[in-house]
Design a protein around this motif. Structure first.
Motif, PDB file in Angstrom:
ATOM      1  N   ASP A  13       0.841  -1.196   0.000  1.00 22.71           N
ATOM      2  CA  ASP A  13       0.000   0.000   0.000  1.00 22.71           C
ATOM      3  C   ASP A  13       0.878   1.248   0.000  1.00 22.71           C
ATOM      4  O   ASP A  13       1.987   1.237   0.531  1.00 22.71           O
ATOM      5  N   GLU A  14       0.371   2.327  -0.607  1.00 24.37           N
ATOM      6  CA  GLU A  14       1.103   3.602  -0.684  1.00 24.37           C
ATOM      7  C   GLU A  14       2.491   3.397  -1.293  1.00 24.37           C
ATOM      8  O   GLU A  14       3.491   3.944  -0.821  1.00 24.37           O
ATOM      9  N   ALA A  15       2.554   2.631  -2.363  1.00 21.62           N
ATOM     10  CA  ALA A  15       3.847   2.326  -2.984  1.00 21.62           C
ATOM     11  C   ALA A  15       4.522   3.567  -3.555  1.00 21.62           C
ATOM     12  O   ALA A  15       5.749   3.592  -3.718  1.00 21.62           O
ATOM     13  N   ASP A  16       3.746   4.607  -3.862  1.00 17.51           N
ATOM     14  CA  ASP A  16       4.342   5.822  -4.410  1.00 17.51           C
ATOM     15  C   ASP A  16       5.152   6.593  -3.370  1.00 17.51           C
ATOM     16  O   ASP A  16       5.852   7.551  -3.713  1.00 17.51           O
ATOM     17  N   ALA A  17       5.069   6.179  -2.102  1.00 17.32           N
ATOM     18  CA  ALA A  17       5.874   6.822  -1.059  1.00 17.32           C
ATOM     19  C   ALA A  17       7.307   6.285  -1.042  1.00 17.32           C
ATOM     20  O   ALA A  17       8.179   6.858  -0.388  1.00 17.32           O
ATOM     21  N   LEU A  18       7.559   5.193  -1.759  1.00 16.95           N
ATOM     22  CA  LEU A  18       8.914   4.638  -1.830  1.00 16.95           C
ATOM     23  C   LEU A  18       9.815   5.549  -2.661  1.00 16.95           C
ATOM     24  O   LEU A  18       9.391   6.099  -3.674  1.00 16.95           O
ATOM     25  N   THR A  19      11.044   5.697  -2.239  1.00 19.11           N
ATOM     26  CA  THR A  19      12.002   6.488  -3.009  1.00 19.11           C
ATOM     27  C   THR A  19      12.351   5.760  -4.305  1.00 19.11           C
ATOM     28  O   THR A  19      12.179   4.536  -4.404  1.00 19.11           O
ATOM     29  N   GLU A  21      15.184   4.925  -5.340  1.00 18.81           N
ATOM     30  CA  GLU A  21      16.187   3.908  -5.028  1.00 18.81           C
ATOM     31  C   GLU A  21      15.528   2.639  -4.485  1.00 18.81           C
ATOM     32  O   GLU A  21      15.887   1.512  -4.862  1.00 18.81           O
ATOM     33  N   ALA A  22      14.550   2.829  -3.588  1.00 15.48           N
ATOM     34  CA  ALA A  22      13.848   1.678  -3.025  1.00 15.48           C
ATOM     35  C   ALA A  22      13.039   0.958  -4.104  1.00 15.48           C
ATOM     36  O   ALA A  22      12.951  -0.279  -4.114  1.00 15.48           O
ATOM     37  N   GLN A  23      12.458   1.723  -5.024  1.00 12.56           N
ATOM     38  CA  GLN A  23      11.691   1.101  -6.104  1.00 12.56           C
ATOM     39  C   GLN A  23      12.595   0.290  -7.033  1.00 12.56           C
ATOM     40  O   GLN A  23      12.207  -0.777  -7.514  1.00 12.56           O
ATOM     41  N   ASN A  24      13.789   0.792  -7.289  1.00 13.47           N
ATOM     42  CA  ASN A  24      14.730   0.034  -8.123  1.00 13.47           C
ATOM     43  C   ASN A  24      15.130  -1.275  -7.453  1.00 13.47           C
ATOM     44  O   ASN A  24      15.257  -2.316  -8.111  1.00 13.47           O
ATOM     45  N   MET A  26      13.245  -2.884  -5.325  1.00 15.57           N
ATOM     46  CA  MET A  26      12.059  -3.736  -5.387  1.00 15.57           C
ATOM     47  C   MET A  26      11.896  -4.336  -6.778  1.00 15.57           C
ATOM     48  O   MET A  26      11.460  -5.486  -6.924  1.00 15.57           O
ATOM     49  N   ARG A  27      12.251  -3.572  -7.805  1.00 13.69           N
ATOM     50  CA  ARG A  27      12.151  -4.092  -9.169  1.00 13.69           C
ATOM     51  C   ARG A  27      12.999  -5.344  -9.340  1.00 13.69           C
ATOM     52  O   ARG A  27      12.568  -6.333  -9.936  1.00 13.69           O
ATOM     53  N   ARG A  28      14.202  -5.315  -8.783  1.00 10.13           N
ATOM     54  CA  ARG A  28      15.069  -6.488  -8.890  1.00 10.13           C
ATOM     55  C   ARG A  28      14.468  -7.683  -8.148  1.00 10.13           C
ATOM     56  O   ARG A  28      14.560  -8.827  -8.610  1.00 10.13           O
ATOM     57  N   THR A  29      13.837  -7.400  -7.006  1.00 13.85           N
ATOM     58  CA  THR A  29      13.175  -8.480  -6.264  1.00 13.85           C
ATOM     59  C   THR A  29      12.027  -9.057  -7.076  1.00 13.85           C
ATOM     60  O   THR A  29      11.837 -10.280  -7.135  1.00 13.85           O
ATOM     61  N   MET A  30      11.258  -8.180  -7.717  1.00  9.15           N
ATOM     62  CA  MET A  30      10.143  -8.631  -8.550  1.00  9.15           C
ATOM     63  C   MET A  30      10.639  -9.518  -9.688  1.00  9.15           C
ATOM     64  O   MET A  30      10.020 -10.534 -10.023  1.00  9.15           O
ATOM     65  N   GLU A  31      11.768  -9.137 -10.277  1.00  4.29           N
ATOM     66  CA  GLU A  31      12.316  -9.912 -11.393  1.00  4.29           C
ATOM     67  C   GLU A  31      12.841 -11.270 -10.932  1.00  4.29           C
ATOM     68  O   GLU A  31      12.703 -12.275 -11.632  1.00  4.29           O
ATOM     69  N   ASN A  32      13.436 -11.298  -9.737  1.00  3.83           N
ATOM     70  CA  ASN A  32      14.042 -12.544  -9.245  1.00  3.83           C
ATOM     71  C   ASN A  32      13.012 -13.585  -8.829  1.00  3.83           C
ATOM     72  O   ASN A  32      13.305 -14.787  -8.831  1.00  3.83           O
ATOM     73  N   TYR A  45      -0.494   8.380  -6.684  1.00  2.54           N
ATOM     74  CA  TYR A  45       0.040   9.047  -7.872  1.00  2.54           C
ATOM     75  C   TYR A  45       0.893   8.049  -8.653  1.00  2.54           C
ATOM     76  O   TYR A  45       2.036   7.767  -8.280  1.00  2.54           O
ATOM     77  N   SER A  46       0.347   7.537  -9.741  1.00  2.00           N
ATOM     78  CA  SER A  46       1.071   6.538 -10.526  1.00  2.00           C
ATOM     79  C   SER A  46       2.329   7.120 -11.159  1.00  2.00           C
ATOM     80  O   SER A  46       3.275   6.388 -11.464  1.00  2.00           O
ATOM     81  N   SER A  47       2.361   8.444 -11.344  1.00  2.00           N
ATOM     82  CA  SER A  47       3.532   9.079 -11.946  1.00  2.00           C
ATOM     83  C   SER A  47       4.768   8.963 -11.058  1.00  2.00           C
ATOM     84  O   SER A  47       5.898   9.148 -11.530  1.00  2.00           O
ATOM     85  N   LYS A  48       4.564   8.665  -9.763  1.00  2.00           N
ATOM     86  CA  LYS A  48       5.691   8.532  -8.842  1.00  2.00           C
ATOM     87  C   LYS A  48       6.260   7.113  -8.821  1.00  2.00           C
ATOM     88  O   LYS A  48       7.221   6.844  -8.104  1.00  2.00           O
ATOM     89  N   ILE A  49       5.637   6.223  -9.585  1.00  2.96           N
ATOM     90  CA  ILE A  49       6.173   4.863  -9.725  1.00  2.96           C
ATOM     91  C   ILE A  49       7.095   4.848 -10.936  1.00  2.96           C
ATOM     92  O   ILE A  49       6.712   5.285 -12.024  1.00  2.96           O
ATOM     93  N   ILE A  50       8.312   4.348 -10.772  1.00  4.37           N
ATOM     94  CA  ILE A  50       9.289   4.397 -11.860  1.00  4.37           C
ATOM     95  C   ILE A  50       8.807   3.575 -13.054  1.00  4.37           C
ATOM     96  O   ILE A  50       8.094   2.584 -12.908  1.00  4.37           O
TER      97      ILE A  50
END
Length: 222
Positions: A13-19, A21-24, A26-32, A45-50
């Motif tokens: 929840d509130e994933a757009d609050a992640l920096t 760096e944190a999203q990057n 998390m992206r690697r975790t999602m891929e793994n 705000y979807s625009s704040k998601i990389i």
């Protein structure tokens, strides 16, 4: 690995609050763990998601809940809990929360802690001005009553503890309800935008808000 089924579901929840760096990370975790996990991200705000994360997701956008539906639910909660309320109090909650059901329920809980759910309690908790107060500030400026407008501005900032940005957001929201022609409304909105930009750049909010009132008075030509 999941204890049962083909994969785990992880809800953030509130994933757009992640920096970023944190999203990057998390992206690697999602891929793994694509074979064993599915991620659900909720955000305001979807625009704040990389972009790399957005490209890996199916995006679902939800509209605000209709005011009538929120009102009906709040009245059900209040009646079930035996809490006294007024119609003006419910209307104030709907104005403050702008279609956010979670905020509406939280506002009911906070107002009920003070006693009844009334308009006065709701606006006191929310620390925002009543719509008519914001309209009156702009109306005073339009009608060449700068000192009256300035005194009302002082009252909002001192008694409600409102920031300059909060006042500007409410002005922008209420300008369409002013009894002036559309061209004049457009000019006021433009001035509000310029003032907001100055605040973002670090200008003094008190000086900028008073200057905004002065400029509204100047363009009114009254």
């Amino acid at each position: 690995r999941p204890l049962a089924g083909d994969f785990k579901i992880i809800f953030l929840d509130e994933a757009d609050a992640l920096t970023p760096e944190a999203q990057n990370a998390m992206r690697r975790t999602m891929e793994n763990y694509t074979r064993t996990c599915r991620f659900i991200l909720s955000c305001n705000y979807s625009s704040k998601i990389i972009e790399p994360i957005q490209s890996r997701c199916a995006v679902f956008r939800f509209r605000k809940i209709p005011r009538d539906a929120i009102r009906k639910r709040l009245e059900y909660i209040l009646n079930s809990e035996g809490i006294e309320f007024t119609e003006q109090g419910i209307s104030a909650i709907l104005y403050v929360t702008e279609g956010d059901m979670r905020r509406s329920v939280n506002m009911v809980q906070s107002a009920a802690a003070l006693g009844d759910v009334t308009e006065e309690n709701v606006y006191g908790i929310a620390a925002i001005a009543r719509p008519e107060e914001i309209q009156n500030i702009m109306a005073f400026a339009i009608n060449n009553k700068f000192l009256d407008a300035r005194n009302m501005l002082d009252n909002l900032m001192l008694n409600y503890g409102m920031s300059g940005e909060d006042i500007l957001l409410q002005m922008n929201r209420e300008v369409m309800n002013l009894n002036v022609d559309d061209n004049f409304k457009v000019r006021i909105i433009d001035l509000i935008g310029e003032c907001n930009f100055c605040l973002v750049e670090g200008a003094n909010e008190r000086v900028q808000l008073e200057a905004l009132l002065a400029r509204i008075m100047a363009i009114s030509g009254r």
